[in-house]
Design a protein around this motif. Structure first.
Motif, PDB file in Angstrom:
ATOM      1  N   LEU A  94      56.157 -14.405 -79.411  1.00 16.32           N
ATOM      2  CA  LEU A  94      54.781 -14.698 -78.980  1.00 16.32           C
ATOM      3  C   LEU A  94      54.257 -15.988 -79.627  1.00 16.32           C
ATOM      4  O   LEU A  94      53.140 -16.047 -80.136  1.00 16.32           O
ATOM      5  CB  LEU A  94      53.854 -13.521 -79.324  1.00 16.32           C
ATOM      6  CG  LEU A  94      54.219 -12.184 -78.676  1.00 16.32           C
ATOM      7  CD1 LEU A  94      53.365 -11.064 -79.241  1.00 16.32           C
ATOM      8  CD2 LEU A  94      54.089 -12.254 -77.160  1.00 16.32           C
ATOM      9  N   GLY A  95      55.110 -17.000 -79.608  1.00 17.08           N
ATOM     10  CA  GLY A  95      54.691 -18.305 -80.111  1.00 17.08           C
ATOM     11  C   GLY A  95      54.909 -18.511 -81.599  1.00 17.08           C
ATOM     12  O   GLY A  95      54.779 -19.627 -82.099  1.00 17.08           O
ATOM     13  N   VAL A  96      55.232 -17.437 -82.325  1.00 19.17           N
ATOM     14  CA  VAL A  96      55.480 -17.586 -83.761  1.00 19.17           C
ATOM     15  C   VAL A  96      56.981 -17.800 -83.962  1.00 19.17           C
ATOM     16  O   VAL A  96      57.791 -16.978 -83.526  1.00 19.17           O
ATOM     17  CB  VAL A  96      55.031 -16.321 -84.533  1.00 19.17           C
ATOM     18  CG1 VAL A  96      55.367 -16.458 -86.019  1.00 19.17           C
ATOM     19  CG2 VAL A  96      53.554 -16.083 -84.321  1.00 19.17           C
ATOM     20  N   ASN A  97      57.320 -18.906 -84.613  1.00 17.52           N
ATOM     21  CA  ASN A  97      58.741 -19.215 -84.801  1.00 17.52           C
ATOM     22  C   ASN A  97      59.311 -18.398 -85.959  1.00 17.52           C
ATOM     23  O   ASN A  97      58.949 -18.606 -87.110  1.00 17.52           O
ATOM     24  CB  ASN A  97      58.927 -20.701 -85.100  1.00 17.52           C
ATOM     25  CG  ASN A  97      58.632 -21.543 -83.874  1.00 17.52           C
ATOM     26  OD1 ASN A  97      58.771 -21.083 -82.740  1.00 17.52           O
ATOM     27  ND2 ASN A  97      58.201 -22.776 -84.089  1.00 17.52           N
ATOM     28  N   THR A 114      67.257 -20.815 -82.772  1.00 25.54           N
ATOM     29  CA  THR A 114      65.796 -20.698 -82.764  1.00 25.54           C
ATOM     30  C   THR A 114      65.414 -19.373 -82.112  1.00 25.54           C
ATOM     31  O   THR A 114      66.104 -18.859 -81.230  1.00 25.54           O
ATOM     32  CB  THR A 114      65.123 -21.844 -81.977  1.00 25.54           C
ATOM     33  OG1 THR A 114      65.518 -21.752 -80.611  1.00 25.54           O
ATOM     34  CG2 THR A 114      65.516 -23.204 -82.529  1.00 25.54           C
ATOM     35  N   LYS A 115      64.313 -18.840 -82.576  1.00 22.55           N
ATOM     36  CA  LYS A 115      63.791 -17.603 -81.989  1.00 22.55           C
ATOM     37  C   LYS A 115      62.302 -17.525 -82.293  1.00 22.55           C
ATOM     38  O   LYS A 115      61.882 -17.703 -83.437  1.00 22.55           O
ATOM     39  CB  LYS A 115      64.507 -16.387 -82.602  1.00 22.55           C
ATOM     40  CG  LYS A 115      64.006 -15.050 -82.089  1.00 22.55           C
ATOM     41  CD  LYS A 115      64.448 -14.792 -80.663  1.00 22.55           C
ATOM     42  CE  LYS A 115      63.900 -13.482 -80.109  1.00 22.55           C
ATOM     43  NZ  LYS A 115      64.261 -13.302 -78.688  1.00 22.55           N
ATOM     44  N   SER A 116      61.532 -17.288 -81.274  1.00 22.37           N
ATOM     45  CA  SER A 116      60.095 -17.142 -81.515  1.00 22.37           C
ATOM     46  C   SER A 116      59.597 -15.850 -80.890  1.00 22.37           C
ATOM     47  O   SER A 116      60.151 -15.357 -79.902  1.00 22.37           O
ATOM     48  CB  SER A 116      59.329 -18.340 -80.948  1.00 22.37           C
ATOM     49  OG  SER A 116      59.475 -18.385 -79.556  1.00 22.37           O
ATOM     50  N   ASP A 175      66.649 -17.906 -78.666  1.00 22.76           N
ATOM     51  CA  ASP A 175      66.068 -18.785 -77.639  1.00 22.76           C
ATOM     52  C   ASP A 175      66.988 -19.965 -77.377  1.00 22.76           C
ATOM     53  O   ASP A 175      67.105 -20.448 -76.255  1.00 22.76           O
ATOM     54  CB  ASP A 175      64.688 -19.283 -78.104  1.00 22.76           C
ATOM     55  CG  ASP A 175      63.685 -18.148 -78.212  1.00 22.76           C
ATOM     56  OD1 ASP A 175      63.913 -17.108 -77.558  1.00 22.76           O
ATOM     57  OD2 ASP A 175      62.696 -18.281 -78.959  1.00 22.76           O
ATOM     58  N   ASN A 179      64.023 -21.403 -86.786  1.00 22.45           N
ATOM     59  CA  ASN A 179      63.647 -22.740 -86.361  1.00 22.45           C
ATOM     60  C   ASN A 179      64.797 -23.718 -86.577  1.00 22.45           C
ATOM     61  O   ASN A 179      64.643 -24.748 -87.195  1.00 22.45           O
ATOM     62  CB  ASN A 179      62.407 -23.171 -87.169  1.00 22.45           C
ATOM     63  CG  ASN A 179      61.661 -24.291 -86.503  1.00 22.45           C
ATOM     64  OD1 ASN A 179      61.891 -24.585 -85.336  1.00 22.45           O
ATOM     65  ND2 ASN A 179      60.787 -24.939 -87.258  1.00 22.45           N
TER      66      ASN A 179
END
Lengths: 274, 356
Positions: A29-32, A25-27, A71, A35
């Motif tokens: 600023l809140g945008v994935n 997973t990696k986002s 993440d 996923n």
């Protein structure tokens, strides 16, 4: 190692896995961006990573190569856990990459771009520079011989003394790929190697990629040209919305309604399959 | 010796000294891309440490400073260089891992200000604002040198030191290490993706460059016999940047040319001109403006400098190397056209020439 929920075939059908990631997973600023991407890349095969724009393909390549930290989730190169290792350490383990937009070392000549590539060089040590000059000369000679052979193969030999920044876009693509080959990787990640190049060069680059496979490398390439994918790739991973949507041969994936809806249909309707 | 020759040899000394300083900054900025705005701080540490390593115990000199080892030249000079490298090691550990380009530059210029304030205000270290003075002149007593004869003698010493350091720097910049440093300068992300531990190489560059800064500073204090904070205002860093930009970033010969043009001709030569009647100090102000104008002209019209970075052609890399087949006969071969077996089942897909 992993199971992709909706895959139609796994790399086990081809060979053992050499590169794998699980639940990445990696986002931003809140945008994935990613996923839970999960897949295995089969050894000594050419694997395509396809998916619509924004699916997270380049982010995934960045994470696999260590240029970016995930993440959560894990990545393995062979049996070694390389999760979030620094990129130079992953590179030294045998994983090379190219970039979506060519990133040549502009101030260096074409030949020097290749000479930088061998991962560990005796001549990069202050001790050796002053106390072991013969070792340096021998190593340099070997590297120059190999680099000139590669440059000749890639049609860049005549440009060897030009600064890399002076090359055309297509030549920069070739330089970046040949630089990676110079490092003799076991796994080579190619981020859109055919993007922005003329059809004749696409032909050549595809040939070079097949050569890499013959030389024992494993190739994972992001590619939108499905004609090329169909002809040279043994295995395809479809990424959509940061997740692995499906894996298998492209001919199999064409029959998958989800893949068609998420990507193939879009590509076909845009008329870019050839 | 006439005043004229005294001035000439003074200029010669500054030429060699700034050649050394420029080579040090060049490996950091010109070769590795580290924007070291604290460079003059490393010069100062080298000067002070050379001074206190060569001076007698502070108790006998009426000054306040650390060490006072009374070591002979060039041991004290080497200590000055190594001290600057030691500071560079600490600074690099703190800054280089996390900071790049402009942020690194801001932190380093702040460091320069901090070092300046400490040396200016903390008297027990290097005698505070008064700085060090009565620094022994190397070989002066052994060779019975007078104030006049010491200047040409030490200009010669600086020349020898510069020659030795130029030899070492040339070996480094011509080696695979130099090539890797330039790769990091051009694109650290790519260098890292090629397996180069960027921090390690940046650290090497900082250590080597700072050693040169320390030696250059050490020569300064030995030549002048004194050194205090007014000699190394943080803005002095930009004079050395001007030297390498005018001379040619990334070229060691360019450093000598830059030192000649900026340091010798533009900074020190005008200081020997007679003052304009009624306007004392005006020449210095004009001089500063001229340096700024020269810098702007160079950046606008010849950003590569007077002696541009050398293109390291294949013959230069290995002069006697000839590829198998004699070089020119190696022609691009293109890819091997994949066989059906290699390409997998299915019809040939490669685009025909007529479709291009």
């Amino acid at each position: 190692m992993t199971s992709t929920g909706q895959s139609m075939s796994s790399p086990d059908a081809f060979s053992e896995s050499i590169l794998s990631c699980e639940n990445i997973t990696k986002s931003f600023l809140g945008v994935n961006a990613l996923n839970g991407a999960t897949f295995d890349v089969p050894k000594n095969k050419i694997t395509a990573l396809i998916g619509p724009n924004g699916a997270g393909k380049t982010t995934l390549v960045n994470i696999l190569s260590g240029a970016m930290k995930s993440d959560s989730g894990t990545t393995h190169l062979g049996s070694v856990d390389v999760t979030n290792l620094e990129s130079y350490k992953i590179a030294r383990m045998g994983l090379m990459r190219t970039f979506q937009l060519s990133r040549e070392l502009g101030g260096l000549t074409v030949l020097e771009n290749l000479l930088v590539a061998p991962k560990v060089q005796a001549g990069e040590s202050l001790f050796n520079i002053f106390l072991r000059p013969r070792l340096l000369q021998r190593e340099e000679r070997q590297n120059i011989e190999r680099a000139t052979e590669i440059l000749a193969t890639y049609g860049l030999y005549e440009l060897r003394d030009n600064r890399a920044r002076e090359l055309s876009g297509g030549q920069k693509k070739l330089l970046e790929i040949s630089r990676g080959v110079m490092a003799a990787p076991t796994v080579f990640l190619l981020d859109e190697p055919m993007a922005g190049v003329n059809p004749a060069l696409i032909d050549r680059i595809a040939g070079y990629i097949l050569d890499m496979k013959r030389q024992g490398m494993t190739v994972l390439m992001i590619e939108h040209n499905l004609n090329v994918v169909e002809k040279i790739c043994d295995f395809v991973i479809v990424l959509a919305e940061g997740k692995t949507l499906a894996t298998g041969r492209l001919s199999e994936l064409r029959a998958n309604p989800e893949v068609v809806q998420a990507y193939l249909g879009e590509v076909i309707s845009a008329g870019t399959t050839n | 010796m006439s005043a004229f020759w005294y001035y000439v040899f003074t200029l010669v000394f500054f030429l060699f000294d700034y050649f050394i300083l420029a080579m040090g900054l060049n490996i950091q900025y010109g070769e590795t891309g580290i924007l070291n705005f604290a460079y003059i701080g490393f010069v100062a540490i080298g000067a002070y440490m050379t001074g206190v390593a060569g001076m007698p115990n502070a108790g006998t000199s009426g000054q306040h400073y650390i060490l006072g080892l009374n070591l002979p030249f060039p041991i004290n000079l080497i200590i000055g260089g190594l001290s600057a490298s030691a500071l560079a090691f600490l600074v690099a550990l703190i800054t280089l891992r996390r900071l790049r380009t402009d942020y690194l530059a801001m932190v380093l210029i702040s460091l320069s200000l901090v070092l300046y304030d400490i040396s200016n205000n903390f008297i027990p270290l290097f005698n505070g604002a008064d700085g060090l003075y009565n620094v022994p002149e190397p070989f002066a007593s052994a060779l019975k040198l007078t104030t006049n004869s010491f200047v040409p003698f030490f200009a010669g010493v600086a020349g020898v030191v510069a020659l030795i350091l130029w030899f070492f720097m040339s070996r480094i910049t011509r080696s695979p290490l130099g090539r890797t440093l330039r790769a990091i300068r051009d694109d650290p992300t790519v260098a890292s993706a090629l397996g180069k531990g960027v921090f390690r190489y940046q650290l090497t560059s900082m250590l080597v460059g700072s050693f040169y800064a320390g030696v250059g500073g050490g020569l300064l204090i030995q030549f002048g016999g004194s050194f205090n904070p007014t000699a190394w205002l943080p803005g002095e860093t930009f004079v050395i940047f001007a030297v390498i930009i005018v001379g040619g970033v990334g070229n060691n010969v360019g450093m000598l040319v830059g030192a000649l043009v900026v340091e010798t001709l533009l900074i020190h030569l005008p200081a020997f001109l007679p003052a304009i009647p009624g306007h004392p100090g005006l020449i210095e102000y004009i001089d500063t403006m001229v340096i700024g104008v020269v810098l702007m002209i160079m950046l606008w019209f010849r950003p590569q400098g007077i002696v541009p970075e050398r293109v390291r052609r294949s013959k230069f890399l290995l002069p006697d190397f000839a590829p198998s087949g004699g070089g020119a006969v190696i022609a691009p071969t293109g890819p091997a056209i994949p066989t059906e077996e290699a390409a997998g089942a299915g019809p040939p897909f490669f685009i025909e020439e007529k479709d291009v």
